[in-house]
Enzyme design. Sequence first.
Site, PDB file in Angstrom:
ATOM      1  N   ASP A 133       0.852  -1.183   0.000  1.00  0.00           N
ATOM      2  CA  ASP A 133       0.000   0.000   0.000  1.00  0.00           C
ATOM      3  C   ASP A 133       0.887   1.231   0.000  1.00  0.00           C
ATOM      4  O   ASP A 133       1.996   1.202   0.549  1.00  0.00           O
ATOM      5  CB  ASP A 133      -0.918   0.020   1.227  1.00  0.00           C
ATOM      6  CG  ASP A 133      -2.056  -0.980   1.139  1.00  0.00           C
ATOM      7  OD1 ASP A 133      -2.458  -1.338   0.021  1.00  0.00           O
ATOM      8  OD2 ASP A 133      -2.545  -1.387   2.207  1.00  0.00           O
ATOM      9  N   ASP A 147      -6.900  -1.272  -4.855  1.00  0.00           N
ATOM     10  CA  ASP A 147      -7.992  -0.877  -3.965  1.00  0.00           C
ATOM     11  C   ASP A 147      -8.872   0.185  -4.619  1.00  0.00           C
ATOM     12  O   ASP A 147     -10.100   0.155  -4.485  1.00  0.00           O
ATOM     13  CB  ASP A 147      -7.438  -0.322  -2.652  1.00  0.00           C
ATOM     14  CG  ASP A 147      -6.657  -1.345  -1.849  1.00  0.00           C
ATOM     15  OD1 ASP A 147      -6.917  -2.549  -1.996  1.00  0.00           O
ATOM     16  OD2 ASP A 147      -5.773  -0.925  -1.071  1.00  0.00           O
TER      17      ASP A 147
END
Length: 190
Positions: A133, A147
């Site tokens: 991330d 995402d």
Amino acid sequence: MGESPLDSAASSRRSYLLLGLVIAAIALILDQGVKTFVSANMELGDLIEVIPGFFSIHYILNPGAAFSMGENLTILFAILQAAVAVYVTYLLIRKVKILSWAIALGALLGGVLGNLGDRIFREPYFGFGHVVDMFSVNHFAIFNVADSFIVCSMIAVAYLLIRGVNFDGSIGDQPKATGKNDDAPTDPEA
């Protein structure tokens, strides 16, 4: 000689399948490209402020799901993501006959495959990999390209479902198959 309606429908379905798969491939390539770039050019935990007080690039590894929930359930998330990928692929191949569903499901498939790839192929080991991330919105979450595709596609799916748009483009509930000829007159005496 003209194309029959069945040939036209099959050609249209193939076009939507191809579009969905191309969108999935673009999402997957973008996601893995950004993850590879960040992993190669930043140290784990590094933070680069892009918009001070609002948005930054923050390189982390996430063993869990959204908001780092379920950090001990990585293999379960991998299995669930694999199941979603298989089901979405089935829908693209067998059900989708309109552009909006092809786009929404293609984006969902690409996002799911991006994070699934991390869980399968990244450290610490197969099936238990941590998701990379990097996009941090202050006081919200740290997320990645996959995402973003998942969230945007789910907004589109919710919109299509709320509007009652079926995979074939019809609106509303599909008539139930009764096995009888619904056009045949009924006998009031029966």
